[in-house]
Design an enzyme around this catalytic site. Structure first.
Site, PDB file in Angstrom:
ATOM      1  N   ARG A   1     -18.339  31.410  13.708  1.00 13.32           N
ATOM      2  CA  ARG A   1     -17.659  30.478  14.602  1.00 13.32           C
ATOM      3  C   ARG A   1     -16.854  29.403  13.866  1.00 13.32           C
ATOM      4  NH1 ARG A   1     -22.590  28.972  18.325  1.00 13.32           N
ATOM      5  NH2 ARG A   1     -23.729  29.962  16.618  1.00 13.32           N
TER       6      ARG A   1
ATOM      7  N   GLY B   1     -29.647  25.512   6.248  1.00 10.80           N
ATOM      8  CA  GLY B   1     -28.567  24.980   5.410  1.00 10.80           C
ATOM      9  C   GLY B   1     -27.445  24.327   6.193  1.00 10.80           C
ATOM     10  N   ASP B   2     -27.449  24.487   7.508  1.00  8.85           N
ATOM     11  CA  ASP B   2     -26.352  23.931   8.305  1.00  8.85           C
ATOM     12  C   ASP B   2     -26.801  22.754   9.167  1.00  8.85           C
ATOM     13  OD1 ASP B   2     -27.881  25.341  10.100  1.00  8.85           O
ATOM     14  OD2 ASP B   2     -26.300  26.720  10.728  1.00  8.85           O
TER      15      ASP B   2
ATOM     16  N   LYS C   1      -1.221   6.299 -15.742  1.00  6.49           N
ATOM     17  CA  LYS C   1      -2.121   7.408 -16.071  1.00  6.49           C
ATOM     18  C   LYS C   1      -2.574   7.292 -17.507  1.00  6.49           C
ATOM     19  CE  LYS C   1      -1.134  10.831 -18.173  1.00  6.49           C
ATOM     20  NZ  LYS C   1      -0.587  12.023 -18.870  1.00  6.49           N
TER      21      LYS C   1
ATOM     22  N   ASN D   1       4.177  -8.467 -20.582  1.00  2.83           N
ATOM     23  CA  ASN D   1       4.934  -8.371 -19.334  1.00  2.83           C
ATOM     24  C   ASN D   1       5.779  -7.105 -19.361  1.00  2.83           C
ATOM     25  OD1 ASN D   1       5.896  -9.968 -16.793  1.00  2.83           O
ATOM     26  ND2 ASN D   1       7.717  -9.076 -17.728  1.00  2.83           N
TER      27      ASN D   1
ATOM     28  N   ALA E   1      10.401  -4.600 -14.435  1.00  2.90           N
ATOM     29  CA  ALA E   1      10.595  -3.593 -13.381  1.00  2.90           C
ATOM     30  C   ALA E   1      11.340  -2.384 -13.938  1.00  2.90           C
ATOM     31  CB  ALA E   1      11.390  -4.206 -12.233  1.00  2.90           C
TER      32      ALA E   1
ATOM     33  N   ASN F   1       6.564   9.885 -22.044  1.00  2.00           N
ATOM     34  CA  ASN F   1       5.414  10.365 -22.820  1.00  2.00           C
ATOM     35  C   ASN F   1       5.447  11.863 -23.087  1.00  2.00           C
ATOM     36  OD1 ASN F   1       5.061  10.790 -20.049  1.00  2.00           O
ATOM     37  ND2 ASN F   1       2.842  10.928 -20.259  1.00  2.00           N
TER      38      ASN F   1
ATOM     39  N   ALA G   1      16.600  -5.963 -21.599  1.00  2.17           N
ATOM     40  CA  ALA G   1      16.656  -5.087 -20.424  1.00  2.17           C
ATOM     41  C   ALA G   1      17.563  -3.894 -20.686  1.00  2.17           C
ATOM     42  CB  ALA G   1      17.158  -5.876 -19.221  1.00  2.17           C
TER      43      ALA G   1
END
Ligand code: UD1
Ligand code: MG
Length: 454
Positions: free
Chosen positions: A17, A103-104, A349, A375, A378, A384, A421
């Site tokens: 089901r 089990g359920d 990351k 710092n 932006a 990388n 910059a």
């Protein structure tokens, strides 16, 4: 008590089901397979053996536990609950007591089972009373109120169907008696199956006293047969998890809009706003605030850290109070020092970011070590990846990186350096100096904008 306890978990059912390729007991509730919850509950009773009856056509079920003490018992054909128990019983000593779980039924609590195990009778059943008992086996009692039999819904007559007390499926029995009753099961019923529930009439005929415990909260016994019941079970899990946390001092703005799919440890005065999903292993220090719409997986956030709305964090550690987001995406290996700030549309990351360092807007920082008080302007990007290998960027303390800088790794930016910059940095940057790589700005005299052709 010196009678050994053996637990049989029935988990071989086809789960048709669910209409899923995933075996039913692997469907998650609260982020974990249903069977994992049942195994935990079983383990909490400190049994001498745990036997899981599974379908050998779905061997992946066995990935739920790598514990050597779990005995995986194949049931090659699903010939009914009685047949399933028959597969497991040979491995259980005759002197043991046997507890049968499903089990359920993932939310069943060890305390409820302890009350069943406290029965003295050679056979006992956990029952519940339902307003709508359809589909369940009904508990038949004699004039003295003793359990006489359990009759399956499909085999019951009209009068029996009106009985509201049903079999939860959870039973306890002395192994010796159980072996004898199992040997006498037959398939003369509407489903042509070996019903475990037929042991009750056999025991009663043997004049074995049958004990029973009526479950206080039928919702705890909620079994999952389809996805509607799966969602209902998830909702109950969610509610219980939220209540537990709130009692422990966590503020959950709206418990109906809070999802826990894993484990959490939280200090006091943690505040969790609406629609937050917490997955895996989560630790939140005192006063941590999680804004609306955040998703956190396997994070360890130090006291005072604030995660602003719609941030997605995985495998993140903060070492002190930090500000994250809104709209930050922090991936595994991100470690933030105290007072660090990672703002909107910043992806990070495998980066260690030092204390007080700020990357407030629109950056990609990957595979880098960034010192304190840096710092990051932006639009700064650590390049990388050269298409084959990943390389590290090292940014020492007190560096200022101007906006829209690309740092082509491997590269090191020395302590206190400034980068103008718009620079593309391909070589190491010396300490304490201004470095920039930018073509000179020119103004072209006499320039005219083109005009549209007539
Ligand atoms: C069973 C009980 C019923 C009870 C109900 C509670 C029987 C005959 N009936 O009915 O009295 O009210 O549970 O939910 O016991 N399983 C196997 N191998 C099999 C068949 C089933 O491992 O051959 C497992 C299933 O995976 C499931 C459990 O046994 O975990 C119960 O099986 P299910 O088919 O759902 O039984 P019900 O018809 O619900
Ligand atoms: Mg069932």
């Amino acid at each position: 008590m010196d009678i050994p306890l053996h637990i049989i978990i029935l988990a071989a059912g086809d789960g048709t089901r669910m209409k899923s390729r995933l075996p039913k007991v692997l469907h998650p509730v609260g982020g974990r397979p249903m069977l994992a919850w049942v195994l935990d509950t079983a383990a909490a009773l400190q049994p001498d053996g745990i036997h899981v009856v599974f379908n050998p056509e779905t061997p992946e079920v066995q990935t739920v536990s790598t514990e050597a003490r779990v005995n995986w018992v194949p049931q090659a054909e699903r010939l009914g609950t009685g047949h399933a128990v028959q597969q497991a019983i040979p491995a259980i000593p005759r002197a043991a007591r046997v507890l049968v779980l499903y089990g359920d039924i993932p939310l069943l609590q060890a305390d409820t089972l302890r009350s069943l195990l406290a029965l003295d009778e050679a056979l006992g059943v956990l029952t519940m009373s339902l307003e709508n008992p359809a589909g369940y086996g009904r508990v038949l009692r004699d004039a003295d109120g003793r359990v006489r039999a359990v009759v399956e819904d499909r085999d019951a007559d009209e009068t029996q169907r009106r009985i509201s007390e049903v079999n939860t499926g959870i039973i306890v029995a002395d192994a010796r008696g159980l072996r004898g009753w199992l040997d006498r099961l037959h398939t003369e019923n509407s489903q042509g199956e070996y019903y475990l529930t037929d042991i009750f009439v056999l025991a009663a005929d043997d004049e074995t006293a049958i004990g029973s415990v009526l479950a206080v909260d039928p919702e705890e016994m909620q079994g999952v047969n389809d996805r509607v019941q799966l969602a209902a079970t998830e909702a109950r899990h969610r509610k219980l998890a939220a209540e537990r946390l709130m009692r422990d001092g966590v503020q959950i703005v709206d418990p109906r809009r809070f999802d826990l799919r894993g484990k959490i440890r939280a200090g006091c005065d943690v505040r969790i706003d609406i629609n937050v999903v917490l997955e895996g292993d989560i630790r939140l220090g005192e006063g941590v605030a999680i804004g609306p719409g955040c998703v956190l997986r396997d994070c360890d956030l130090a006291a005072g850290t604030r995660v602003h709305p719609y941030s997605v964090l995985e495998g993140v550690q903060t070492l002190g109070a930090c500000d994250i987001g809104p709209f930050a995406r922090l991936r595994p290996g991100t470690v933030l020092g105290a007072g660090a700030k990672v703002g909107n549309f910043v992806e990070v990351k495998n980066v260690q970011i030092g204390a007080g360092t700020k990357a407030s807007h629109l950056s990609y920082l990957g595979d880098a070590t960034i010192g304190d008080g840096v710092n990051i302007g932006a639009g700064t990007i650590t390049c990388n990846y050269d298409g084959v290998n990943k390389h590290r960027t090292i940014i020492e303390n007190d560096v200022f990186i101007g906006s829209d800088t690309q740092l082509v790794a491997p590269v090191t930016v020395g302590k206190g350096a400034d980068i103008g910059a718009g620079s593309t940095i391909t070589r190491d940057v010396p300490e304490g100096k201004l470095t920039l790589s930018r073509s000179k700005q020119v103004t072209v005299p006499g320039w005219r904008r083109p005009k549209k052709d007539a």
